[in-house]
Scaffold this motif. Structure first.
Motif, PDB file in Angstrom:
ATOM      1  N   ILE A 130       0.847  -1.192   0.000  1.00  0.00           N
ATOM      2  CA  ILE A 130       0.000   0.000   0.000  1.00  0.00           C
ATOM      3  C   ILE A 130       0.885   1.244   0.000  1.00  0.00           C
ATOM      4  N   ALA A 131       0.734   2.085  -1.024  1.00  0.00           N
ATOM      5  CA  ALA A 131       1.506   3.330  -1.164  1.00  0.00           C
ATOM      6  C   ALA A 131       3.009   3.106  -1.004  1.00  0.00           C
ATOM      7  N   PRO A 132       3.589   2.184  -1.772  1.00  0.00           N
ATOM      8  CA  PRO A 132       5.034   1.947  -1.650  1.00  0.00           C
ATOM      9  C   PRO A 132       5.816   3.183  -2.091  1.00  0.00           C
ATOM     10  N   PRO A 133       6.862   3.566  -1.353  1.00  0.00           N
ATOM     11  CA  PRO A 133       7.582   4.816  -1.639  1.00  0.00           C
ATOM     12  C   PRO A 133       8.586   4.691  -2.787  1.00  0.00           C
ATOM     13  N   HIS A 153      -2.385   2.500  -4.727  1.00  0.00           N
ATOM     14  CA  HIS A 153      -1.886   3.862  -4.550  1.00  0.00           C
ATOM     15  C   HIS A 153      -3.016   4.861  -4.790  1.00  0.00           C
ATOM     16  N   GLY A 154      -2.908   6.022  -4.160  1.00  0.00           N
ATOM     17  CA  GLY A 154      -3.869   7.086  -4.381  1.00  0.00           C
ATOM     18  C   GLY A 154      -3.381   8.066  -5.440  1.00  0.00           C
ATOM     19  N   ASP A 155      -4.279   8.541  -6.286  1.00  0.00           N
ATOM     20  CA  ASP A 155      -3.833   9.450  -7.352  1.00  0.00           C
ATOM     21  C   ASP A 155      -3.622  10.880  -6.864  1.00  0.00           C
ATOM     22  N   VAL A 159       2.865  12.736  -1.047  1.00  0.00           N
ATOM     23  CA  VAL A 159       4.079  12.261  -0.375  1.00  0.00           C
ATOM     24  C   VAL A 159       4.876  11.370  -1.324  1.00  0.00           C
ATOM     25  N   VAL A 160       4.188  10.441  -1.955  1.00  0.00           N
ATOM     26  CA  VAL A 160       4.790   9.559  -2.955  1.00  0.00           C
ATOM     27  C   VAL A 160       4.023   9.753  -4.256  1.00  0.00           C
ATOM     28  N   PRO A 161       4.603  10.411  -5.244  1.00  0.00           N
ATOM     29  CA  PRO A 161       3.905  10.648  -6.511  1.00  0.00           C
ATOM     30  C   PRO A 161       3.475   9.346  -7.180  1.00  0.00           C
ATOM     31  N   LEU A 162       2.389   9.423  -7.904  1.00  0.00           N
ATOM     32  CA  LEU A 162       1.835   8.235  -8.554  1.00  0.00           C
ATOM     33  C   LEU A 162       2.757   7.677  -9.630  1.00  0.00           C
ATOM     34  N   ASP A 163       3.431   8.541 -10.394  1.00  0.00           N
ATOM     35  CA  ASP A 163       4.163   8.098 -11.573  1.00  0.00           C
ATOM     36  C   ASP A 163       5.207   7.016 -11.286  1.00  0.00           C
ATOM     37  N   GLN A 181      -0.855  -7.042  -9.583  1.00  0.00           N
ATOM     38  CA  GLN A 181      -1.950  -6.168  -9.986  1.00  0.00           C
ATOM     39  C   GLN A 181      -1.784  -4.796  -9.356  1.00  0.00           C
ATOM     40  N   PHE A 182      -2.266  -3.776 -10.062  1.00  0.00           N
ATOM     41  CA  PHE A 182      -2.118  -2.390  -9.625  1.00  0.00           C
ATOM     42  C   PHE A 182      -3.488  -1.727  -9.609  1.00  0.00           C
ATOM     43  N   ARG A 183      -3.827  -1.111  -8.481  1.00  0.00           N
ATOM     44  CA  ARG A 183      -5.099  -0.421  -8.351  1.00  0.00           C
ATOM     45  C   ARG A 183      -4.855   1.010  -7.874  1.00  0.00           C
ATOM     46  N   VAL A 184      -5.474   1.961  -8.545  1.00  0.00           N
ATOM     47  CA  VAL A 184      -5.394   3.371  -8.172  1.00  0.00           C
ATOM     48  C   VAL A 184      -6.727   3.778  -7.562  1.00  0.00           C
ATOM     49  N   ILE A 185      -6.680   4.407  -6.383  1.00  0.00           N
ATOM     50  CA  ILE A 185      -7.890   4.903  -5.735  1.00  0.00           C
ATOM     51  C   ILE A 185      -7.993   6.392  -6.011  1.00  0.00           C
ATOM     52  N   ASN A 186      -8.976   6.754  -6.803  1.00  0.00           N
ATOM     53  CA  ASN A 186      -9.141   8.143  -7.219  1.00  0.00           C
ATOM     54  C   ASN A 186      -9.476   9.046  -6.040  1.00  0.00           C
TER      55      ASN A 186
END
Length: 215
Positions: A130-133, A153-155, A159-163, A181-186
């Protein structure tokens, strides 16, 4: 949820442990965010990870890294915390010798430590990150990634940019030997401040689908 104390390389470590009633139940370890930025085993994302595994019949442990809460020692910028996580997994395996599987879960700094532990412990069969830096800490050790898992990750994470996280997920997801698998929470920030229900639902859906597939 019993409080436990187990030995690490720099002294005693404090944890909370749930022991499954199922014979041969799988085990899971949940790791907390950066100790110098307020991270503890009572972080609500770590708590959510803990309970996600508990609800599915796992024996599961969350604990404080060295220097946090009642855990002895001092922050060690990664190597010591990796040693702590290894000691926690050793403790879990000692009380669950017949465990049918082993998962690692971590949030932020804890995700970084957890994925390093996964590289060193072949018995780990799945992960939640979850939200790996990525970008601020080195993830090149995942070459290749040894187990399947989920990255969330959150878009709106400032703290940690999505890109860089997306790039990491794509790199791992391209491997043929595992499924990452990768999931983005808007709308979610690094702390998932107003998006905990979405995070919990994402974790639950992944675990239900994955654990059913391997049952």
């Amino acid at each position: 949820m019993p409080e436990i104390i187990f030995n690490g390389t720099e002294g005693r470590l404090e944890g909370r442990y749930h022991h499954s009633r199922r014979a041969g139940a799988p085990i899971a370890l949940a790791l907390h965010p950066h100790p110098l930025q307020g991270g503890t085993m009572n972080n609500r994302v770590v708590f959510a990870l803990f309970h996600a595994f508990q609800r599915r019949g796992f024996s599961v442990l969350r604990f404080n890294f060295r220097g946090v809460g009642r855990s002895q020692g001092r922050f060690d910028s990664g190597p010591g915390e990796l040693s702590d996580a290894a000691a926690a997994l050793d403790w879990m395996q000692s009380v669950n010798p017949g465990a049918s599987g082993c998962w690692i879960a971590g949030y932020s700094f804890g995700a970084w430590i957890g994925m390093q532990l996964m590289m060193r412990r072949p018995e780990i069969s799945g992960f939640l990150s979850i939200a790996p830096p990525a970008g601020s800490l080195d993830f090149t050790f995942l070459a290749p990634c040894p187990a399947s898992g989920l990255i969330v990750h959150g878009d709106r994470d400032d703290v940690v940019p999505l890109d860089p996280v997306e790039k990491l997920a794509k790199k791992l997801g391209s491997l043929r030997t595992v499924s990452v698998q990768f999931r983005v929470i808007n709308g979610a920030d690094h702390f998932f401040a107003s998006h905990m229900p979405e995070l919990v639902r994402t974790i639950d859906e992944y675990l239900d689908r994955t654990l059913t597939a391997v049952a």
